[in-house]
Design an enzyme around this catalytic site. Sequence first.
Site, PDB file in Angstrom:
ATOM      1  N   HIS A  30      -2.506 -10.699  -3.310  1.00  8.34           N
ATOM      2  CA  HIS A  30      -2.815  -9.674  -2.318  1.00  8.34           C
ATOM      3  C   HIS A  30      -4.233  -9.118  -2.472  1.00  8.34           C
ATOM      4  CE1 HIS A  30      -0.603  -8.151   0.957  1.00  8.34           C
ATOM      5  NE2 HIS A  30      -0.132  -7.038   0.461  1.00  8.34           N
ATOM      6  N   ASN A  77      -1.210  -0.763   2.384  1.00 11.19           N
ATOM      7  CA  ASN A  77      -0.537  -0.371   3.634  1.00 11.19           C
ATOM      8  C   ASN A  77      -1.260   0.727   4.399  1.00 11.19           C
ATOM      9  OD1 ASN A  77       1.198  -2.121   2.452  1.00 11.19           O
ATOM     10  ND2 ASN A  77       2.968  -0.757   2.445  1.00 11.19           N
ATOM     11  N   ASP A 102      -5.842 -11.692   2.394  1.00 11.37           N
ATOM     12  CA  ASP A 102      -5.011 -12.828   1.984  1.00 11.37           C
ATOM     13  C   ASP A 102      -4.137 -13.261   3.159  1.00 11.37           C
ATOM     14  OD1 ASP A 102      -3.755 -10.162   1.484  1.00 11.37           O
ATOM     15  OD2 ASP A 102      -1.979 -11.367   1.081  1.00 11.37           O
ATOM     16  N   ASN A 123       0.429  -6.031   6.216  1.00  4.65           N
ATOM     17  CA  ASN A 123       0.439  -4.566   6.371  1.00  4.65           C
ATOM     18  C   ASN A 123      -0.950  -3.936   6.352  1.00  4.65           C
ATOM     19  OD1 ASN A 123       3.200  -4.376   6.704  1.00  4.65           O
ATOM     20  ND2 ASN A 123       3.573  -4.273   4.500  1.00  4.65           N
TER      21      ASN A 123
END
Length: 198
Positions: A30, A77, A102, A123
């Site tokens: 991530h 997020n 990513d 997100n």
Amino acid sequence: MFFNKNRTSGVEWLLVGLGNPGDKYEGTRHNVGFAAIDQLAEELNVPVQKLKHRALTQSVELGGARVLLMKPITYMNLSGEAVGEAARFYKVPADHVLVISDDVSLPVGKLRVRRGGSAGGHNGLKSIIQHLGTDQFPRVKIGVGQKPHPDYDMADWVLGKFAGEDLKTISQAIERAGKAAECCIAHGPDQAMNRFNG
């Protein structure tokens, strides 16, 4: 008397790498966006550590433009909070907000440059779309590979780390992502797409 709005603020582009702050997230799938910003900063020999707009930032010359490198520290997020705030502050239009993230739908190390589009379940991108009010901003996606089987938890997958051959592949991809971003800023997303979406 007219001022060039970019000249007064000194920033023409935002180059945003997505990731999660903190040592425990370093090297995870991530966090390849953060890694791409770090790699670029290293090449340019500048630290990205000024805390502004809820992000670690540094302004640089890249691709012939003044660019603010950004690593939001809001957690993935909520990335849009930092990006939206900086875009409003510098009056940077959405098509000059370039995001490196990513992508689990691409094989490890494959790059895909896009001029815009949906969040595709990401997100961080979802949050940026929400805060910019549009999905029409360019991005460089770095493939981190699909989870090994359908029952595998997606959060565990993206927060996992690269190993073995993947580690070598992703290091090269991270470096190429910076070059793709520079190409996008210098020549526009179409040329970057032609060159890097191999």
